[in-house]
Design a protein around this motif. Sequence first.
Motif, short mmCIF file in Angstrom:
data_model
loop_
_atom_site.label_atom_id
_atom_site.label_comp_id
_atom_site.label_asym_id
_atom_site.label_seq_id
_atom_site.Cartn_x
_atom_site.Cartn_y
_atom_site.Cartn_z
N ARG A 148 11.88 57.71 12.00
CA ARG A 148 13.26 58.07 11.65
C ARG A 148 13.30 59.21 10.64
NH1 ARG A 148 13.20 52.42 12.14
NH2 ARG A 148 12.86 52.12 9.91
N LEU A 149 12.41 59.17 9.65
CA LEU A 149 12.38 60.23 8.65
C LEU A 149 12.00 61.55 9.29
CD1 LEU A 149 12.60 61.10 5.69
CD2 LEU A 149 10.20 60.42 5.40
N GLU A 150 11.03 61.53 10.19
CA GLU A 150 10.61 62.76 10.85
C GLU A 150 11.75 63.36 11.67
OE1 GLU A 150 6.96 64.38 13.71
OE2 GLU A 150 7.18 62.23 13.29
N LEU A 151 12.51 62.52 12.38
CA LEU A 151 13.64 63.01 13.16
C LEU A 151 14.73 63.57 12.26
CD1 LEU A 151 14.07 60.29 15.94
CD2 LEU A 151 13.41 62.68 16.26
N ALA A 152 15.00 62.90 11.16
CA ALA A 152 16.06 63.34 10.26
C ALA A 152 15.74 64.70 9.64
CB ALA A 152 16.27 62.30 9.16
N LEU A 153 14.48 64.93 9.31
CA LEU A 153 14.07 66.18 8.67
C LEU A 153 13.91 67.32 9.66
CD1 LEU A 153 11.43 64.78 6.15
CD2 LEU A 153 13.67 65.70 5.58
N ASN A 154 13.72 66.99 10.92
CA ASN A 154 13.48 68.01 11.94
C ASN A 154 14.64 68.01 12.95
OD1 ASN A 154 10.58 69.06 11.40
ND2 ASN A 154 10.39 66.83 11.29
N GLY A 155 15.73 68.58 12.52
CA GLY A 155 16.89 68.72 13.40
C GLY A 155 17.90 67.62 13.31
N GLY A 156 17.64 66.60 12.46
CA GLY A 156 18.59 65.49 12.35
C GLY A 156 19.67 65.68 11.32
N GLY A 157 19.58 66.78 10.56
CA GLY A 157 20.64 67.07 9.59
C GLY A 157 20.33 66.72 8.16
N LEU A 200 7.10 65.06 3.89
CA LEU A 200 7.30 65.05 2.43
C LEU A 200 5.98 65.42 1.75
CD1 LEU A 200 9.33 61.75 1.95
CD2 LEU A 200 10.22 64.07 2.26
N PRO A 201 5.97 66.50 0.97
CA PRO A 201 4.74 66.87 0.27
C PRO A 201 4.31 65.76 -0.69
CG PRO A 201 6.36 68.64 0.19
CD PRO A 201 7.07 67.44 0.70
N PRO A 202 3.11 65.22 -0.54
CA PRO A 202 2.68 64.11 -1.41
C PRO A 202 2.80 64.42 -2.89
CG PRO A 202 1.13 64.42 0.40
CD PRO A 202 2.09 65.57 0.46
N GLU A 203 2.57 65.68 -3.28
CA GLU A 203 2.63 66.03 -4.71
C GLU A 203 4.04 65.97 -5.27
OE1 GLU A 203 2.97 69.87 -2.36
OE2 GLU A 203 1.78 68.01 -2.27
N ARG A 204 5.04 65.92 -4.38
CA ARG A 204 6.43 65.84 -4.83
C ARG A 204 6.96 64.40 -4.78
NH1 ARG A 204 10.43 69.44 -1.81
NH2 ARG A 204 11.77 68.52 -3.41
N CYS A 205 6.19 63.49 -4.25
CA CYS A 205 6.66 62.12 -4.07
C CYS A 205 6.31 61.26 -5.28
CB CYS A 205 6.03 61.50 -2.83
SG CYS A 205 6.54 62.29 -1.27
N LYS A 206 7.25 60.41 -5.67
CA LYS A 206 7.00 59.41 -6.70
C LYS A 206 7.36 58.05 -6.10
CE LYS A 206 6.08 58.40 -11.08
NZ LYS A 206 6.81 59.16 -12.08
N ILE A 207 6.36 57.24 -5.88
CA ILE A 207 6.56 55.91 -5.30
C ILE A 207 7.04 54.97 -6.39
CG2 ILE A 207 5.52 54.03 -4.01
CD1 ILE A 207 5.57 56.73 -2.51
N ILE A 241 20.27 57.98 11.88
CA ILE A 241 19.19 58.20 12.84
C ILE A 241 18.71 56.82 13.28
CG2 ILE A 241 16.90 59.16 13.20
CD1 ILE A 241 18.99 61.30 12.73
N SER A 242 18.85 56.51 14.55
CA SER A 242 18.45 55.20 15.06
C SER A 242 17.19 55.33 15.90
CB SER A 242 19.58 54.60 15.92
OG SER A 242 20.75 54.40 15.15
N LYS A 243 16.16 54.59 15.53
CA LYS A 243 14.90 54.60 16.29
C LYS A 243 14.03 53.45 15.80
CE LYS A 243 11.20 57.71 17.86
NZ LYS A 243 11.58 57.60 19.28
N ALA A 244 13.20 52.95 16.70
CA ALA A 244 12.22 51.92 16.36
C ALA A 244 12.87 50.71 15.68
CB ALA A 244 11.12 52.50 15.48
#
Length: 330
Positions: A5-14, A37-44, A126-129
């Motif tokens: 879902r994240l991949e679809l949203a970032l690539n043409g999903g708006g 998402l660049p790992p260096e920009r992510c904070k879990i 975004i609906s998937k899986a």
Amino acid sequence: MIDPRLELALNGGGLDLPETGVIAIFQPPVDADLAGLPPERCKIIHDFKPAYDAWTARGYEAAHSVEGRYAAAIVCLPRAKHEARALVAQACAVSDGPVVVDGQKTDGADSILREMRARVTVQGPISKAHGKLYWIDAGSSDFFTDWEAGPAHTEGGFWTAPGVFSADGVDLASALLVDALPDNLGAEVADLGAGWGFLSAHILTRPKVKTVHLVEAGHLALECARHNVTDDRAVFHWEDATEWQPPHRMDAVVMNPPFHTGRAAEPQIGQAFVAAAARMLSGQGDLWMVANRHLPYEAELKKRFAQVAELGGDARFKLFHATRPLTRRR
């Protein structure tokens, strides 16, 4: 799983995330692929110690709670609705950009979506899986302040919080175990999977106890325990109980181990608790344990202890007392 879902949203999903700044990701599954998402920009942001450790092992920066502000936030919905709402509100409070919400339908993604749509404009979904991903703009964040929730004093006299085990009151199994504990537990006691501290509070009523180690993987639960257990003999450890190494051998271990992380029962978790208890006890140490009656712990107890006795219980729960850990005799 958030991945497709994240991949679809970032690539043409708006979905457009800021090009700079840290992105806070609240409680992602440990095996999630944060593609795009660049790992260096992510904070879990994960307060469950095994998940926190898994993400740091993958090279991500992690924290058990929010630290300052973030360029954007992504919330991976937990099953408990009150906890889900609290996470959305927390993300809104610290994000300067969009707040993305993702979850499986079985975890209430549709329900949270309906509630959010009643307040603000929600983009997507975004609906998937078997799940949905949707988001709101930064300017919408003030509409969710009433969802904020943290440790609070309950009518029962204890501090708990959304998402903490038995947040609404005393767990019946733990109450059963308290009634079975002897007056003399020894000087050094470990409470494995201590939760918000109910068992430890009662253990500390025993006069011969010198130290109780509260070992809990949930950081928020441990913060509640700090409110509930104020005795100086209490020592708090944010650790996976199955991996925790005590400073010395324990005289007793007391536990009501968890038996699932998802929907299905996972008896291997409780079995790992039994093995950990045997490892940390002295040669003459005692394990006092309560478990759901249908869970298969007897074989593991007999594998790890020379003497195992079932103390009864009721139709739902069974109580065990095990002594003389075999791992200490080899």
